[in-house]
Design an enzyme around this catalytic site. Structure first.
Site: not given
Ligand code: CIR
Length: 253
Positions: A60, A65-66, A85, A131, A161, A248
């Protein structure tokens, strides 16, 4: 105004990314082409884009961004809430040194995905989610407080999110879906309500008076355009399959 963006190329392991949708497995080649188009859209908005190499160890990791939040004064490296992650941050922290800001990390037991962080001027709304925990939000407040920023938590009920369901478009304008349309925290904003059948488009991105909107969500695009914004549609269908939205895929600052 933003001048810079950072993206990370998708890795071939993307097909094993975390997903809760029933949209199928992403097509890697198509995802790469969409990522190219996304970079071009950021450039069309006037941003200088730094493209980081793919990180095969983390499926991922394209959702950069995360892992990081950049302000003028500092760079915050997060501690992602999903254990799979967590290791994404190492290479991002190394890469962000070039931007000449102190790099400060969220530490255990705090967790924070910056997809939960929505900036409105000098305030940061942060989703309390599966998260992001209260400890992570508290640490963020401690980090940003000395620079004159405030932080408040918003408990999420239905979205992954915070920015999955709400996006600040500047000018006191909030694009919102579902639980955020009449959320008391956002009562003072002009709310642009996204229809249920276009919920994915609630994650749109303001960049220098243009708004990137996911392709195929014409009602939302028209709604945003009707409020005076120049819109740019970008196809990110392969990332949608992994619950990833437009925001993201980049850091913008
Ligand atoms: C996740 O589940 O962490 C990733 N597949 C998707 C993350 C998406 N990030 C976001 O919306 N900020």
């Amino acid at each position: 105004m933003f001048t810079s963006a950072v993206v990370k190329r998708p890795c071939s392991n993307l097909v094993n990314g975390i997903r809760s949708t029933n949209l199928g497995v992403p097509d890697f080649a198509r995802a790469c082409r969409q990522h190219d188009t996304y970079i071009a859209a950021l450039e069309a908005c006037g941003l200088s884009v730094t493209v980081l190499a793919p990180d095969e160890g983390f499926a991922d990791s394209v959702f950069i961004e995360d892992t990081c939040l950049v302000t003028n004064e500092c760079t915050v490296i997060t501690r992602p809430g999903h254990p799979a992650r967590r290791g994404e941050t190492r290479s991002v922290a190394q890469a962000m040194v070039r931007f000449n800001r102190p790099v400060i990390e969220i530490t255990a037991p705090g967790t924070l995905d910056a997809g939960d962080v929505m900036r409105v001027d000098h305030h940061f709304y942060v989703g309390l989610s599966d998260r992001t925990n209260a400890e992570g939000i508290g640490q963020l407040a401690q980090i940003l407080g000395p620079f004159g920023y405030t932080v408040s938590a918003i408990a999420l009920t239905s979205v992954l999110h915070l920015k999955t369901g709400v996006s600040y478009l500047e000018n006191n304008c909030m694009l919102a879906w579902g639980e955020f349309v009449s959320h008391p925290e956002f009562a003072g904003f002009t709310i642009l309500a996204v229809d249920d059948d276009e919920a994915y488009a609630a994650n749109s991105v303001w960049i220098n008076d243009r708004v990137l909107v996911p392709e195929g969500f014409e009602k939302t695009r028209a709604l945003i355009a009707a409020h005076g914004y120049d819109t740019l549609a970008v196809d990110v269908s392969e990332f949608q399959k992994l619950d990833g939205g437009l925001s993201c895929l980049s850091l913008r600052f």
